[in-house]
Scaffold this motif. Sequence first.
Motif, PDB file in Angstrom:
ATOM      1  N   LEU A   1      39.670  23.158  39.447  1.00  0.00           N
ATOM      2  CA  LEU A   1      40.261  24.358  38.862  1.00  0.00           C
ATOM      3  C   LEU A   1      39.177  25.420  38.746  1.00  0.00           C
ATOM      4  O   LEU A   1      38.269  25.327  37.907  1.00  0.00           O
ATOM      5  CB  LEU A   1      40.840  24.017  37.489  1.00  0.00           C
ATOM      6  N   LEU A   2      39.242  26.440  39.613  1.00  0.00           N
ATOM      7  CA  LEU A   2      38.225  27.492  39.663  1.00  0.00           C
ATOM      8  C   LEU A   2      38.732  28.764  38.985  1.00  0.00           C
ATOM      9  O   LEU A   2      39.923  29.073  39.039  1.00  0.00           O
ATOM     10  CB  LEU A   2      37.850  27.811  41.113  1.00  0.00           C
ATOM     11  N   TYR A   3      37.815  29.487  38.374  1.00  0.00           N
ATOM     12  CA  TYR A   3      38.112  30.801  37.827  1.00  0.00           C
ATOM     13  C   TYR A   3      36.817  31.598  37.814  1.00  0.00           C
ATOM     14  O   TYR A   3      35.731  31.065  38.102  1.00  0.00           O
ATOM     15  CB  TYR A   3      38.719  30.700  36.425  1.00  0.00           C
ATOM     16  N   ASN A   4      36.912  32.882  37.514  1.00  0.00           N
ATOM     17  CA  ASN A   4      35.731  33.737  37.494  1.00  0.00           C
ATOM     18  C   ASN A   4      35.795  34.599  36.244  1.00  0.00           C
ATOM     19  O   ASN A   4      36.629  35.503  36.141  1.00  0.00           O
ATOM     20  CB  ASN A   4      35.683  34.612  38.750  1.00  0.00           C
ATOM     21  N   SER A   5      34.931  34.288  35.287  1.00  0.00           N
ATOM     22  CA  SER A   5      34.968  35.017  34.012  1.00  0.00           C
ATOM     23  C   SER A   5      34.586  36.479  34.175  1.00  0.00           C
ATOM     24  O   SER A   5      34.912  37.311  33.323  1.00  0.00           O
ATOM     25  CB  SER A   5      34.041  34.344  32.991  1.00  0.00           C
ATOM     26  N   SER A   6      33.923  36.823  35.281  1.00  0.00           N
ATOM     27  CA  SER A   6      33.597  38.235  35.515  1.00  0.00           C
ATOM     28  C   SER A   6      34.843  39.049  35.825  1.00  0.00           C
ATOM     29  O   SER A   6      34.812  40.277  35.770  1.00  0.00           O
ATOM     30  CB  SER A   6      32.586  38.360  36.663  1.00  0.00           C
ATOM     31  N   GLU A   7      35.946  38.384  36.168  1.00  0.00           N
ATOM     32  CA  GLU A   7      37.239  39.055  36.381  1.00  0.00           C
ATOM     33  C   GLU A   7      38.035  39.117  35.077  1.00  0.00           C
ATOM     34  O   GLU A   7      39.238  39.391  35.098  1.00  0.00           O
ATOM     35  CB  GLU A   7      38.060  38.302  37.425  1.00  0.00           C
TER      36      GLU A   7
ATOM     37  N   ASP B   1      33.489  27.729  36.504  1.00  0.00           N
ATOM     38  CA  ASP B   1      33.428  29.193  36.437  1.00  0.00           C
ATOM     39  C   ASP B   1      32.537  29.683  37.578  1.00  0.00           C
ATOM     40  O   ASP B   1      31.379  29.286  37.693  1.00  0.00           O
ATOM     41  CB  ASP B   1      32.856  29.627  35.094  1.00  0.00           C
ATOM     42  N   LEU B   2      33.085  30.548  38.443  1.00  0.00           N
ATOM     43  CA  LEU B   2      32.329  31.055  39.594  1.00  0.00           C
ATOM     44  C   LEU B   2      31.598  32.359  39.308  1.00  0.00           C
ATOM     45  O   LEU B   2      31.087  32.986  40.240  1.00  0.00           O
ATOM     46  CB  LEU B   2      33.271  31.259  40.786  1.00  0.00           C
TER      47      LEU B   2
ATOM     48  N   VAL C   1      34.837  37.559  45.692  1.00  0.00           N
ATOM     49  CA  VAL C   1      35.134  37.126  47.061  1.00  0.00           C
ATOM     50  C   VAL C   1      33.978  36.307  47.619  1.00  0.00           C
ATOM     51  O   VAL C   1      34.182  35.239  48.231  1.00  0.00           O
ATOM     52  CB  VAL C   1      35.425  38.348  47.959  1.00  0.00           C
ATOM     53  N   GLU C   2      32.760  36.772  47.426  1.00  0.00           N
ATOM     54  CA  GLU C   2      31.594  36.042  47.925  1.00  0.00           C
ATOM     55  C   GLU C   2      31.442  34.702  47.219  1.00  0.00           C
ATOM     56  O   GLU C   2      31.074  33.689  47.844  1.00  0.00           O
ATOM     57  CB  GLU C   2      30.332  36.890  47.724  1.00  0.00           C
ATOM     58  N   ALA C   3      31.735  34.663  45.913  1.00  0.00           N
ATOM     59  CA  ALA C   3      31.621  33.416  45.161  1.00  0.00           C
ATOM     60  C   ALA C   3      32.606  32.369  45.672  1.00  0.00           C
ATOM     61  O   ALA C   3      32.273  31.179  45.783  1.00  0.00           O
ATOM     62  CB  ALA C   3      31.852  33.683  43.675  1.00  0.00           C
ATOM     63  N   ILE C   4      33.830  32.804  46.000  1.00  0.00           N
ATOM     64  CA  ILE C   4      34.820  31.877  46.553  1.00  0.00           C
ATOM     65  C   ILE C   4      34.340  31.325  47.888  1.00  0.00           C
ATOM     66  O   ILE C   4      34.433  30.114  48.162  1.00  0.00           O
ATOM     67  CB  ILE C   4      36.187  32.588  46.707  1.00  0.00           C
ATOM     68  N   GLU C   5      33.835  32.206  48.739  1.00  0.00           N
ATOM     69  CA  GLU C   5      33.381  31.772  50.054  1.00  0.00           C
ATOM     70  C   GLU C   5      32.238  30.766  49.939  1.00  0.00           C
ATOM     71  O   GLU C   5      32.222  29.748  50.642  1.00  0.00           O
ATOM     72  CB  GLU C   5      32.941  32.986  50.878  1.00  0.00           C
TER      73      GLU C   5
END
Length: 948
Positions: A524-530, A562-563, A571-575
């Motif tokens: 389960l991925l997420y990005n707290s910067s978003e 958390d990415l 986008v870069e973190a997902i890649e």
Amino acid sequence: MPSKANKKKAADERRSANSAAEAVEIPAVNPPEDLAPEPTSSSSSNSESSSSSSPYSSVESTYPSTSDSDLPGTSTSDATSDSLISDDDSSSLLYPPPARLEYLEASNPIEIVTNSYLMKLEPVKCYCYNVSISVKRNGMDSFELSGLTGDVRQRQRDLAEILRIVCRNGGKMEKIVKVYDGATKLYTTKKLKIFQLDSINATLDQSEVPEMIQSRYFPLQGNGSFLVSVTLAGFLTSTDVLEETSLSICSPVTQMFRLALQEEATTIGFLISDDGNEMFDRTHIENWYGPDLLNGFEAQIKIAKGIKRTGEAHLILTYKQEQLYASGPLSNLPVNWKDLSAARSYLKGLHVQHIYSQQCFTINVPLITVDNGKIFKKAIEQANQSGSYFNRFWPAIEVNLLNKSKGRQRSLYFPIETLNVLPDQKLPEENKTAVVIDTSTKFSETRKIGEKALLLSPNSTLHSFGVTINPEPITVEGFAVSPPTIMYNGYETVVDFSRNASWLPPNNHKGTLIAPARMEKVLLLYNSSEITNKRKVERLKTYLIKSSKQIGIIISRIDEEDLASSVATPVEAIEQKMNSLQNLLVKPIVIYATENDNQAVYKNLKLQERLCEVVTQYISFNKFTATRPFNSNSRNMLKLNVKCGGFNHLLVADESISHLWGDSSNTLIISYDLRFPDFEKSGIYEVPCTVGFGYNGTRIPEAVTGDFHYQLANNEQVDSDVLIYRAKFMLNHYLSSRKKLPDNVIILRDEISHDQHDMVRFEEFPAIQKGIMEIFDEKKKEAPSFAFLVINKRQSHQLYTTNKQVISNVPPLTAIDRRVVSKEGNEIIFASTTDPKINKNMRVLLITILLNENVFKTNNELTQLMAAMCCANQVFTRVVQLPETIIAAESYAKRGADLFDAYSLKCHQENEPLLEIPDGTGGKHLDLTKLTELLSYEFSCFSTTRIV
């Protein structure tokens, strides 16, 4: 959707061009003399067929109700299983008629009120003239003005005014009723006598036309004239329209009637939209400086089967509300020019005209700021104004001009003050305010606006052309199609029509999914910067565990991560994360959760899913209930199960289609859809078309998967090579899964217009058939039986029922094969379900049979198959609008377009060229074969899985 809009636009332009060159003499087709009335459950007299002609002013008092039940000497015994329905107009078809089908069984019919109105015709001789208007500027060669396409509506108005002035100068025209298309055709009810001649060859000096027209075609200090030529092309009889078929490409009589329908509405102030079929009431608008919500309808002429099956002309009025731009200075629009982001969104795709050069452009993005440089100086020079005339704080508008020979674009920039908005433009979908229109309002407003537009009230122009429209809508008999039984493991249920045609899914008390997936690990991925809330992510994890157990899915482990990064974008973190998972022996299932929907992130996630071969699911909290985004009734949970190789529910369909659908069937069903890019934004070669395919080729006969293929975006036809290749691929998948070849092959073509039927029948179908038959010949097996159907959802039929004067939708899964279907009789109107997004308005499909090699013997079999396929979607627990294979084809076509967008952006950011090959003219275009191999699912682990 841009792809559909461009597709429709291209078709409209081709129809207009064909109608301009088409001969006006229409050969009569004599119907067979032994025609029998179509079966119905009533046997009252037919007062329509015996009514005498009457003055238009008395139309309301002389017309009876136009009901299917008014058929003479008919009963349910006419539709016995021993009698097949003949094809009345096979001699007028462009292709061999389809196999004969029995009517739907006439038991417990439903009385349905349509939005079709009978057009009563009297034989009136009319005259068709070819029109040519050219501009002659002093010292220059003349050039002809074209007004064929809808996006030059202002040009059409100019040409109409020029022709009016010429006719006025030539003599009295008050007693001649005439309609002009603003391009190449003029129709009259009497022969023209201008300057005592049957034709016109006149020169009109620029001083004789209004100043606004002068400014559009002549320079400020120049002189010139208009050269007008009007010559007789031939004669028409109004009743000849009944000899047309649904395959007629906007024939002269139909074109004449379309113009006559608009004539008086335009005179009283109605707006005719770009495609020429839509009319909107703007008579109440005095000062128009921005977009406004207008009421109106689309008006279409259909040559329907009619009561006696010899043909009737029907006017179909489809109520619409539309938000349109105002014409005039661009600076008048309610745009915050200081907010470039909002301005870009509002103006993107808007058609404008340069005030001084009269050139027309389409606004593109980005916008740039006007400064003291070249743009500013050029604007001052063109406008012959001081610098204070321009607002330097407003942006300059970017427009792109396409060099078709080089396949490239060049950008030009203009200050806002130098541009005018062209008239009659609809706001882009993303800029429109959502408007909910209930069923009762649609019905009542259609009548109200129809009367105001003088279509459902006395109309002298129509009457002069021999047309009188019955103001009462036609009623027909419809028939309920029985839904299939829904099967789960240890639990079966039925469609509940009182719950929006849905059903209850299983839970741990009642049963499980048919084939629950086993997931060793979910990441389960997420990005707290978003600004994604971690507490929501944790609740998502809790509900994921709970709901998976309820329906039998096994999840061994769930991790969250958390990415967020200070050196990488989302986008870069997902890649980076997906690349780290690519080579694992056991790859996790990735769920990416975000607070707000972000299409750039979504497209990149799906690109990495394909390149790294890791199953992903995208969750946006703003689209789903934050506390329960996953539960047993959530489409996300069901979709994830299918992506991981599981299967949710089976169907027990009607016994009559057991050979077509279900465990004992041996039928390959193929659907395909062509998705177009935005031509104006992307040019011809910069973005490809995407062909999506959906088919039932897995070991479970009801399971549907698919794929996509790229082709050049310069053709509405799917390339034969693509169809041959994909047909062989789908059949080989079927063969390897089922260990046998199919007895039947049913092909569903999604969303094409009537004038493309011969193209798909004679060009696309033979390519699919060739691919199929190569494998059958290789295996030395007897050829299967083929059926080819066209499914259109964007069509104009609306169906209602009345109960004590209360208007409501027809029930879901209702079919019509009487009177209002096409004259050829190879058409069924099928109301599948309501659309929960548009206030539960009924969605109606138009099913046209182009080929039937005895695959279907009755209309009942065909509608039963459609009902089953509309219940077969594995993501929803309700009846859906479209057959499951078409949903798959559309989904894969969209996915292909999204993957190309993400991949081309990735290449641009990394300064890597897209895959290209020489085009044979010294230039290059995209290597679509290699792009398809790279991005489609054929050469991935998802080739036999429903990943979309």
